[in-house]
Motif scaffolding. Structure first.
Motif, short mmCIF file in Angstrom:
data_model
loop_
_atom_site.label_atom_id
_atom_site.label_comp_id
_atom_site.label_asym_id
_atom_site.label_seq_id
_atom_site.Cartn_x
_atom_site.Cartn_y
_atom_site.Cartn_z
N GLN A 122 43.72 28.86 57.65
CA GLN A 122 44.36 28.74 56.35
C GLN A 122 43.76 29.74 55.37
OE1 GLN A 122 44.94 24.57 54.98
NE2 GLN A 122 43.95 24.02 56.92
N ALA A 123 44.58 30.14 54.39
CA ALA A 123 44.13 31.13 53.41
C ALA A 123 44.66 30.78 52.04
CB ALA A 123 44.58 32.52 53.81
N LEU A 124 43.91 31.17 51.02
CA LEU A 124 44.28 30.92 49.62
C LEU A 124 43.87 32.11 48.79
CD1 LEU A 124 45.13 28.89 47.32
CD2 LEU A 124 42.70 28.22 47.23
N LYS A 125 44.78 32.56 47.90
CA LYS A 125 44.45 33.65 46.98
C LYS A 125 44.49 33.13 45.55
CE LYS A 125 49.19 35.54 47.11
NZ LYS A 125 49.66 35.26 45.75
N ILE A 126 43.52 33.58 44.76
CA ILE A 126 43.40 33.13 43.37
C ILE A 126 43.13 34.34 42.48
CG2 ILE A 126 42.19 31.59 41.77
CD1 ILE A 126 41.12 30.13 44.32
N ALA A 127 44.04 34.62 41.57
CA ALA A 127 43.86 35.72 40.62
C ALA A 127 43.08 35.21 39.41
CB ALA A 127 45.22 36.27 40.19
N THR A 128 41.95 35.84 39.12
CA THR A 128 41.13 35.42 37.99
C THR A 128 40.16 36.54 37.62
OG1 THR A 128 39.71 33.65 37.13
CG2 THR A 128 39.28 34.38 39.38
N ASP A 129 39.68 36.50 36.41
CA ASP A 129 38.66 37.44 35.95
C ASP A 129 37.31 36.76 36.09
OD1 ASP A 129 36.94 39.17 34.67
OD2 ASP A 129 38.18 39.41 32.88
N ILE A 130 36.55 37.13 37.11
CA ILE A 130 35.30 36.43 37.39
C ILE A 130 34.23 36.67 36.33
CG2 ILE A 130 35.66 36.40 39.88
CD1 ILE A 130 33.55 38.70 39.98
N SER A 131 34.45 37.62 35.43
CA SER A 131 33.46 37.87 34.39
C SER A 131 33.50 36.82 33.29
CB SER A 131 33.68 39.26 33.77
OG SER A 131 34.87 39.30 32.99
N LYS A 132 34.52 35.97 33.29
CA LYS A 132 34.65 34.94 32.27
C LYS A 132 33.91 33.67 32.70
CE LYS A 132 37.33 37.74 30.08
NZ LYS A 132 36.77 38.51 28.93
N PRO A 133 33.20 33.03 31.78
CA PRO A 133 32.39 31.84 32.14
C PRO A 133 33.19 30.72 32.80
CG PRO A 133 31.77 32.63 29.97
CD PRO A 133 32.99 33.43 30.38
#
Length: 291
Positions: free
Chosen positions: A98-109
């Motif tokens: 199984q796979a999951l993709k998550i778009a996010t800006d990891i620099s944000k707390p």
């Protein structure tokens, strides 16, 4: 895949640039080798759940595919490279996991909490955290490193690890692992990537300290320090000439491919490295003059 094939691929790379970081793998010529068909999984990570930041392309993509071959379900986070992420998900799923993709800006707390929440919702647990995403901005003159650049480099490369590990740790238990992506620049330095090198040095120190802190909980923390690897960050960082010459100054006289780095992460994620913590594996074309 033999070393000769990697060397042949290296000869096909021409000078090229991309306008924005962290870069698009689908636009690279030729695209990096991320899935070594000669690498056969043996169930080292069966039943595990892994989260890889920057898992849509480059080293992160290669690690995601290698983990999938070993039986792990894999979640990847990425900034906004949607096509790269979709391509990576399809490749992961082709190995029956199984796979999951998550778009996010990891620099944000808040990103760490968001990522862990989504992984737990999808898979019910997490066992492997790979802090891989990063940015770099060359400046030959130290005085040209602006405060904004310094903050962006550290927010992406080191602060994000604190955010994610703090969110993941309550859900990790004995036998689980954290793997950080450091860099050869943390050991050899880089006159044109001073803030980047400093952030990678911080990752190395964090890896050692966190390993000591979590040893009694039997959660291992290690790192990989790649040398010059053909990833989207390279054409998104340097001019055409530097891209074409990338890796030529290593003793092996070439850049590496992501598929050549991924097995180090498999080793650190599996029980094969059960007596290792706080360590860094160098995958750098024998460029170990100061490491």
């Amino acid at each position: 895949m033999t070393q000769d094939k990697y060397e042949k691929m290296n000869e096909q790379i021409i000078g090229q640039t991309q306008a924005h970081q962290p870069g698009i793998e689908a636009k690279m010529v030729p695209e990096p080798i991320f899935d070594d068909k000669d690498y056969k999984g043996s169930g080292k990570l069966d039943g595990k759940v892994a989260l890889i930041t920057g898992g849509d392309s480059g080293i992160g993509r290669a690690v995601a595919v290698a983990f999938a071959k070993e039986g792990a379900n894999v979640a990847i986070s990425y900034l906004d490279e949607h096509k790269d992420a979709e391509d990576t998900i399809r490749c992961i799923q082709s190995y029956g996991v199984q796979a999951l993709k998550i778009a996010t800006d990891i620099s944000k707390p808040e990103s760490g909490k968001e990522l862990i929440k989504k992984v737990l919702h999808e898979f019910g647990k997490i066992n492997i955290v790979v802090n891989n995403a990063g940015k770099q901005f060359p400046q030959q003159n130290f005085l040209d490193i602006s405060n904004n650049q310094l903050h962006e480099t550290f927010e992406t490369n080191i602060y994000s690890i604190f955010y994610l590990v703090k969110s993941a740790l309550p859900h990790l238990s004995s036998g689980d692992v954290i793997i950080n992506t450091s860099s050869i620049t943390a050991y050899n330095g880089s006159p044109g990537l001073i803030d980047y090198s400093a952030s990678k040095g911080a990752i190395t120190a964090l890896t050692r300290s966190l390993a000591l802190n979590l040893a009694k909980k039997k959660i291992r923390v290690n790192a990989v320090a790649p040398g010059p690897i053909w990833t989207p960050l390279i054409p998104a960082t340097f001019d055409k000439q530097k891209v074409e010459e990338h890796g030529e100054d290593t003793p092996m006289a070439r850049r590496g491919q992501p598929a050549e780095v991924a097995p180090a992460y498999v080793f650190l994620a599996s029980n094969d490295s059960s007596y290792m913590s706080g360590q860094t594996i160098h995958v750098d074309g024998a460029d170990f003059t100061t490491s």
